[in-house]
Design a protein around this motif. Structure first.
Motif, PDB file in Angstrom:
ATOM      1  N   PHE A  22       7.491   2.903  -1.907  1.00  0.00           N
ATOM      2  CA  PHE A  22       7.885   1.539  -2.238  1.00  0.00           C
ATOM      3  C   PHE A  22       7.765   1.376  -3.740  1.00  0.00           C
ATOM      4  N   SER A  47      -7.517   1.489   6.613  1.00  0.00           N
ATOM      5  CA  SER A  47      -6.604   0.455   6.150  1.00  0.00           C
ATOM      6  C   SER A  47      -5.810   0.948   4.946  1.00  0.00           C
ATOM      7  N   GLY A  48      -4.535   0.689   4.943  1.00  0.00           N
ATOM      8  CA  GLY A  48      -3.703   1.059   3.806  1.00  0.00           C
ATOM      9  C   GLY A  48      -3.234   2.495   3.809  1.00  0.00           C
ATOM     10  N   SER A  49      -3.504   3.234   4.911  1.00  0.00           N
ATOM     11  CA  SER A  49      -3.111   4.644   4.935  1.00  0.00           C
ATOM     12  C   SER A  49      -1.637   4.832   5.307  1.00  0.00           C
ATOM     13  N   GLY A  50      -0.946   3.748   5.657  1.00  0.00           N
ATOM     14  CA  GLY A  50       0.483   3.861   5.949  1.00  0.00           C
ATOM     15  C   GLY A  50       0.821   3.824   7.422  1.00  0.00           C
ATOM     16  N   LYS A  51      -0.110   3.365   8.259  1.00  0.00           N
ATOM     17  CA  LYS A  51       0.141   3.354   9.708  1.00  0.00           C
ATOM     18  C   LYS A  51       1.257   2.390  10.084  1.00  0.00           C
ATOM     19  N   SER A  52       1.189   1.172   9.566  1.00  0.00           N
ATOM     20  CA  SER A  52       2.216   0.193   9.922  1.00  0.00           C
ATOM     21  C   SER A  52       3.582   0.640   9.419  1.00  0.00           C
ATOM     22  N   VAL A  53       3.603   1.202   8.222  1.00  0.00           N
ATOM     23  CA  VAL A  53       4.877   1.663   7.657  1.00  0.00           C
ATOM     24  C   VAL A  53       5.472   2.763   8.545  1.00  0.00           C
TER      25      VAL A  53
HETATM   26  N1  ATP Z   1       7.254  -3.640   2.088  1.00  0.00           N
HETATM   27  C1  ATP Z   1       6.362  -3.014   1.294  1.00  0.00           C
HETATM   28  N2  ATP Z   1       6.546  -3.013  -0.044  1.00  0.00           N
HETATM   29  C2  ATP Z   1       5.674  -2.403  -0.850  1.00  0.00           C
HETATM   30  N3  ATP Z   1       4.586  -1.750  -0.436  1.00  0.00           N
HETATM   31  C3  ATP Z   1       4.338  -1.703   0.876  1.00  0.00           C
HETATM   32  C4  ATP Z   1       5.211  -2.347   1.817  1.00  0.00           C
HETATM   33  N4  ATP Z   1       4.730  -2.139   3.057  1.00  0.00           N
HETATM   34  C5  ATP Z   1       3.602  -1.412   2.892  1.00  0.00           C
HETATM   35  N5  ATP Z   1       3.353  -1.159   1.600  1.00  0.00           N
HETATM   36  C6  ATP Z   1       2.228  -0.362   1.066  1.00  0.00           C
HETATM   37  O1  ATP Z   1       2.093   0.761   1.881  1.00  0.00           O
HETATM   38  C7  ATP Z   1       0.728   1.087   2.058  1.00  0.00           C
HETATM   39  C8  ATP Z   1       0.444   1.299   3.530  1.00  0.00           C
HETATM   40  O2  ATP Z   1       0.616   0.063   4.188  1.00  0.00           O
HETATM   41  P1  ATP Z   1       0.438  -0.106   5.755  1.00  0.00           P
HETATM   42  O3  ATP Z   1       0.755  -1.520   6.068  1.00  0.00           O
HETATM   43  O4  ATP Z   1       1.195   0.951   6.449  1.00  0.00           O
HETATM   44  O5  ATP Z   1      -1.123   0.151   5.949  1.00  0.00           O
HETATM   45  P2  ATP Z   1      -1.900   0.256   7.311  1.00  0.00           P
HETATM   46  O6  ATP Z   1      -2.321   1.658   7.460  1.00  0.00           O
HETATM   47  O7  ATP Z   1      -1.102  -0.342   8.396  1.00  0.00           O
HETATM   48  O8  ATP Z   1      -3.170  -0.641   7.009  1.00  0.00           O
HETATM   49  P3  ATP Z   1      -3.891  -1.715   7.944  1.00  0.00           P
HETATM   50  O9  ATP Z   1      -4.804  -0.921   8.830  1.00  0.00           O
HETATM   51  O10 ATP Z   1      -4.676  -2.559   6.994  1.00  0.00           O
HETATM   52  O11 ATP Z   1      -2.843  -2.455   8.675  1.00  0.00           O
HETATM   53  C9  ATP Z   1      -0.067  -0.023   1.427  1.00  0.00           C
HETATM   54  O12 ATP Z   1      -0.581   0.449   0.218  1.00  0.00           O
HETATM   55  C10 ATP Z   1       0.925  -1.124   1.169  1.00  0.00           C
HETATM   56  O13 ATP Z   1       0.635  -1.754  -0.037  1.00  0.00           O
END
Ligand code: ATP
Ligand code: MG
Lengths: 256, 248
Positions: A22, A47-53
């Motif tokens: 991103f 948290s923030g490891s990219g799971k949701s992405v």
């Molecule tokens: N649309 C976006 N634009 C820019 N950066 C993004 C976007 N979506 C996610 N990120 C970045 O990608 C990284 C991973 O985000 P993600 O939401 O996948 O974390 P996660 O593992 O799901 O964390 P959590 O357990 O807190 O939900 C984060 O650093 C976030 O800032």
């Protein structure tokens, strides 16, 4: 192609060399995963490891910079894949439609695709709401619900789809331990009843070890380990062990 | 703003292709129509009454002094139906309805509701954009007709009561009837259709484009309204050129 046939099989998911940044900030560094039809696959990581992405890529909400996602061998972005397979995602925030009531939210898939007559939809909605412990809340607005209730409505909405592939993003993150266990049971039940391939993203270790057939650990955008829960417990990598074993033991235990 | 025109045209094209699905979305179209009528009918009425009045007030004495008081009805009639009703109503609707569209769709984007729709294989264009664009392109022309009529009455009211003009109702409306023809009404009607599409497409496009949190929604709303109005005024000129060319 027999549509009914395709609609009742569970599906496999393959992730191949998935990379995503991103604004020049890399988030996923080449993810490879093979998820078998009908299994519960847990993706765990801080948290923030990219799971949701990663999850959003799997259901086609984000498009990869590099790499592909295959559902039953077909790229997720090829035309017709969304029509052919029933998929559902439970969003981390619930993502209920605020302009609709709880009941309308849960029945949305059926009403919009005209799959059942209204009375039948009302029955299914009531049944699924009862299943997640929210019996009789059809007429409420999402804004009147607590975070955990929203999450459960979102799960009911996914159950209504009777998906072949279901993605859960932190299904228990806002729930008390008791409801969390119920949701865990529901994830297992759905999987056993319909053999829906289930991908669960969580940092809740209890949930993960409770439901997983196999699990993957993601750290800073890389999959560092894939295996059964037992194999994961024995994983030699110190970073994984640290993630799996850290707990709140700051104070010395009082002797009772 | 102009780099988005390509994207807006694509959105417009997709909405056109979704048109056959309108019947299935008729409930949402009806909801939107109600919303538009409810939010703007009274406002449109007051606005038009005063616009008609002020044109008469500005031009009436000048015309009456030169013995042209028999043309006042024509002036008010033509300017209301060809220009003022379509443009003023479009501006009003851009402010009241365009902003609401951008805000609603924008917050759905920000809070992942649109993502949720996509995962349920529900096309956001069918579900969100189509009903809004269809509803506004029904509502705006109706509102414009309404505004013309009220505007004429506003003009007549001033022409009859203001002592520097002081003509009869009959004189006002017979002059109006003599000059305002069906093709003048069509002229206003065509414009209002075009403006409705501009508001619908610009506002929905801004809504779908929203990024960030509440701030992003605010930005989208402002942009939707400002861009709609600017585009309407520019389009108004060129559309008039074309319509005049075809003698409509
Ligand atoms: N649309 C976006 N634009 C820019 N950066 C993004 C976007 N979506 C996610 N990120 C970045 O990608 C990284 C991973 O985000 P993600 O939401 O996948 O974390 P996660 O593992 O799901 O964390 P959590 O357990 O807190 O939900 C984060 O650093 C976030 O800032
Ligand atoms: Mg997340």
């Amino acid at each position: 192609m027999n549509a009914a046939d395709a609609n009742s099989r569970s599906v496999s998911v393959q992730v191949r060399g998935l990379r995503k940044s991103f604004d020049g900030q890399p988030v996923l560094f080449g993810i490879d995963l093979d998820i078998q039809p009908g299994e519960i696959f847990v993706i765990m990581g801080p948290s923030g490891s990219g799971k949701s992405v990663l999850l959003k890529h799997i259901i086609g909400l984000e498009s990869p910079d590099e790499g592909t996602i295959l559902i039953e061998g077909q790229p997720i972005d090829s035309p017709g894949v969304m029509d052919k397979f029933r998929m559902a995602m439970v969003f981390q925030s619930g993502a209920l439609l605020n302009s609709l009531t709880v009941g309308e939210n849960v029945g949305l898939y059926l009403t919009e695709h005209r799959l059942k007559p209204p009375a039948e939809i009302a029955r299914v909605v009531a049944e699924k709401l009862e299943l997640v412990g929210l019996k009789g809340l059809e007429e409420r607005n999402p804004s009147e619900l607590s975070g955990g209730m929203k999450k459960r409505v979102a799960i009911a909405r996914a159950l209504v789809i009777e998906p072949q592939l279901v993605l859960y993003d932190e299904p228990t993150s806002e729930l008390d331990p008791l409801s969390a266990v119920t949701i865990g049971e529901e994830i297992l039940n759905l999987n056993q009843r319909t053999h829906a391939t289930s991908i669960v993203v969580t940092h809740d270790r209890d949930l993960a070890f409770g439901v997983a057939d196999r699990m993957a650990i993601i750290l800073e955008g890389r999959i560092v380990f894939v295996g059964t829960p037992d194999e994961t417990r024995r994983a030699p990598d110190p970073a994984i062990q640290k993630f799996l074993t850290s707990d709140f033991s700051f104070k010395p235990k009082s002797k009772l | 703003m102009f780099q988005n025109i390509g994207e807006m045209l694509i959105l417009f094209w997709r909405t056109l292709r979704a048109l056959p699905a309108t019947l299935r979305q008729r409930r949402k179209v009806a909801e939107q129509l109600f919303e538009i009528g409810n939010a703007s009918l009274l406002m449109a009425c007051i606005l038009s009454l005063f616009i008609g009045g002020v044109i008469t007030l500005e031009s009436g004495p000048v015309l009456a002094e030169r013995g042209l008081s028999s043309t006042i009805g024509a002036l008010v009639g033509l300017s209301m139906c060809k220009e003022l009703a379509p443009v003023m109503m479009a501006v009003l609707i851009a402010g009241r309805i365009g902003s609401a569209m951008a805000a609603e769709i924008g917050s759905m984007r920000v809070y992942q509701e649109i993502d949720a729709l996509s995962t349920m294989n529900i096309n956001p264009i069918h579900y969100l954009v189509l009903p809004r664009v269809v509803a506004i392109s029904f509502a705006l022309p109706v509102l414009v007709i309404f505004s013309m009529l009220v505007g004429w009455w506003g003009g007549a009211l001033v022409a009859v009561t203001y002592q520097k003009i002081h003509i009869t109702w009959q004189a006002f409306f017979s002059s109006l009837k003599e000059f305002v023809e069906v093709h003048d009404l069509v002229h206003g009607f065509i414009k209002s259709y075009a403006f409705a599409l501009v508001i619908g497409v610009v506002s929905c496009h801004q809504g779908l484009q929203t990024i960030g949190g509440p701030r992003g929604i605010g930005r989208s709303v402002t942009k939707a309204v400002v861009n709609s109005i600017v585009l309407i005024l520019i389009l108004d000129y060129f559309l008039t050129r074309v319509l005049v060319y075809f003698e409509i």
